[in-house]
Design a protein around this motif. Structure first.
Motif, PDB file in Angstrom:
ATOM      1  N   TRP A   1      42.310  34.966  33.909  1.00 35.81           N
ATOM      2  CA  TRP A   1      42.311  33.513  34.325  1.00 35.81           C
ATOM      3  C   TRP A   1      42.021  33.057  32.790  1.00 35.81           C
ATOM      4  O   TRP A   1      43.152  31.926  32.295  1.00 35.81           O
TER       5      TRP A   1
ATOM      6  N   ASP B   1      48.824  23.315  39.595  1.00 35.02           N
ATOM      7  CA  ASP B   1      49.682  23.818  40.342  1.00 35.02           C
ATOM      8  C   ASP B   1      49.610  25.739  40.803  1.00 35.02           C
ATOM      9  O   ASP B   1      50.411  26.256  41.586  1.00 35.02           O
ATOM     10  N   ILE B   2      48.203  26.200  40.146  1.00 38.43           N
ATOM     11  CA  ILE B   2      47.516  27.224  41.092  1.00 38.43           C
ATOM     12  C   ILE B   2      47.701  27.207  42.256  1.00 38.43           C
ATOM     13  O   ILE B   2      47.117  26.526  42.710  1.00 38.43           O
ATOM     14  N   ASP B   3      47.904  28.580  42.690  1.00 37.27           N
ATOM     15  CA  ASP B   3      47.343  28.973  44.295  1.00 37.27           C
ATOM     16  C   ASP B   3      45.773  29.019  44.086  1.00 37.27           C
ATOM     17  O   ASP B   3      45.212  29.429  43.704  1.00 37.27           O
ATOM     18  N   GLN B   4      45.559  28.226  45.622  1.00 36.32           N
ATOM     19  CA  GLN B   4      44.474  27.708  46.051  1.00 36.32           C
ATOM     20  C   GLN B   4      43.693  28.966  45.693  1.00 36.32           C
ATOM     21  O   GLN B   4      42.493  28.815  45.477  1.00 36.32           O
ATOM     22  N   ASP B   5      44.197  30.088  46.541  1.00 35.47           N
ATOM     23  CA  ASP B   5      43.582  31.503  46.604  1.00 35.47           C
ATOM     24  C   ASP B   5      43.287  31.691  45.023  1.00 35.47           C
ATOM     25  O   ASP B   5      41.830  32.096  45.369  1.00 35.47           O
ATOM     26  N   LEU B   6      44.173  32.036  44.625  1.00 34.01           N
ATOM     27  CA  LEU B   6      43.631  32.849  43.404  1.00 34.01           C
ATOM     28  C   LEU B   6      43.316  31.646  42.304  1.00 34.01           C
ATOM     29  O   LEU B   6      42.515  32.249  42.282  1.00 34.01           O
ATOM     30  N   ALA B   7      43.034  30.257  42.399  1.00 34.37           N
ATOM     31  CA  ALA B   7      41.953  29.301  42.110  1.00 34.37           C
ATOM     32  C   ALA B   7      40.904  29.963  42.341  1.00 34.37           C
ATOM     33  O   ALA B   7      39.792  29.692  41.476  1.00 34.37           O
ATOM     34  N   GLN B   8      40.300  29.970  43.787  1.00 30.06           N
ATOM     35  CA  GLN B   8      39.233  30.163  43.852  1.00 30.06           C
ATOM     36  C   GLN B   8      38.826  31.557  43.561  1.00 30.06           C
ATOM     37  O   GLN B   8      37.495  31.558  42.768  1.00 30.06           O
TER      38      GLN B   8
END
Length: 291
Positions: A101, A259-266
């Motif tokens: 991250w 633009d980062i995938d929401q699951d990855l962002a979480q």
């Protein structure tokens, strides 16, 4: 000796490479007069040396003395030790995920920053961390994560504050903003303490605070009849402006990662919050004392 955080920033920049006065001012993003005053203090303290460039006698360059390098290394070791402490209790998978991250953040933030005039791109992008992080890290996984954290903190400090202030629709110069921010953090505080923390000239700091006072952003609290010795703190308007700038800067950072995938962002958000909570609960406050 105690070195203000702005002085440490100058020393860390010079740990990368010797610079002329104009190059240093551009890298610090301050006017050359303010930079020169700061360098003069560091020279008097024996931390910085000024000499003519070997390849061009007309140019005066600044570089660290042996003592200056020792101070930088001592401060970096203390800071990195505090940043590493929370990772000691983390599983390697979490440390690697957090490093992913932060490296992602470093790459994106770096692309938004202009390279100061007169500064080589490779120098402008270095964090200035001179010690071997492997000396501090418990293992290669921690070393990777610490290296990313050091780069991220450095790059955030290199932000273009003129653009940030314009975006927040705040009619302050970066130097005025930094004084207001310092008072917001430490107020009520004396002018002399602001001068010490920001390595400012006393007269320049007094003029800036008088301007902020005229704009109803700070006020002098009750503290005796001598106006010069009365502590200063932010007004509600000053606190509101600081909050608006902070919100604007956070919005800019959010846009970088939209633009980062929401699951990855979480997942990253959980790791980020975990790390910050651990830093705040375990940090040794003596780490901010330099020298």
């Amino acid at each position: 000796m105690a070195v203000p955080r702005s002085g440490i920033e100058t020393l860390e920049i010079l740990a990368n490479s010797p610079l002329t006065g104009s190059e240093l001012a551009a890298t610090l993003r301050v006017d050359i007069t303010q930079s020169s005053r700061q360098v003069t203090r560091l020279v008097r303290a024996g931390l910085v040396i000024k000499e003519r460039a070997p390849d061009d006698g007309r140019r005066i360059v600044h570089f660290l003395s042996d003592y200056g390098l020792q101070v930088v290394l001592r401060w970096q070791r203390s800071w990195l030790t505090e940043m590493r402490r929370p990772l000691d209790t983390w599983a390697d998978d979490d440390v690697n995920g957090f490093a992913d991250w932060i490296e992602c953040a470093v790459d994106r933030v770096r692309r938004t920053l202009p390279v100061p005039a007169g500064t080589e791109p490779d120098v402008a992008e270095q964090s200035g961390t001179r010690i071997a992080i492997s000396e501090i890290a418990g293992n290669p996984v921690e070393a990777r994560c610490l290296s990313a954290i050091a780069d991220f903190v450095y790059l955030i400090g290199r932000a273009d504050f003129d653009a940030a202030l314009a975006k927040a629709r705040v009619s302050l110069s970066p130097s005025q903003y930094f004084v207001l921010q310092d008072i917001g953090w430490f107020g009520p505080t004396s002018v002399s303490d602001v001068v010490s923390r920001l390595a400012l000239d006393q007269a320049a700091a007094s003029r800036t605070i008088s301007f902020l006072e005229s704009e109803n952003l700070v006020l002098r609290t009750d503290g005796g009849s001598d106006r010069r010795s009365r502590p200063v703190e932010t007004t509600a308007s000053g606190a509101s402006i600081l909050a608006r700038i902070r919100t604007s800067r956070l919005d800019s950072l959010r846009n970088l990662f939209a633009d980062i995938d929401q699951d990855l962002a979480q997942h990253y958000a959980v790791l980020n919050d975990h790390y910050l909570d651990d830093v705040l609960s375990t940090a040794d406050m003596t780490a901010v004392r330099y020298g």
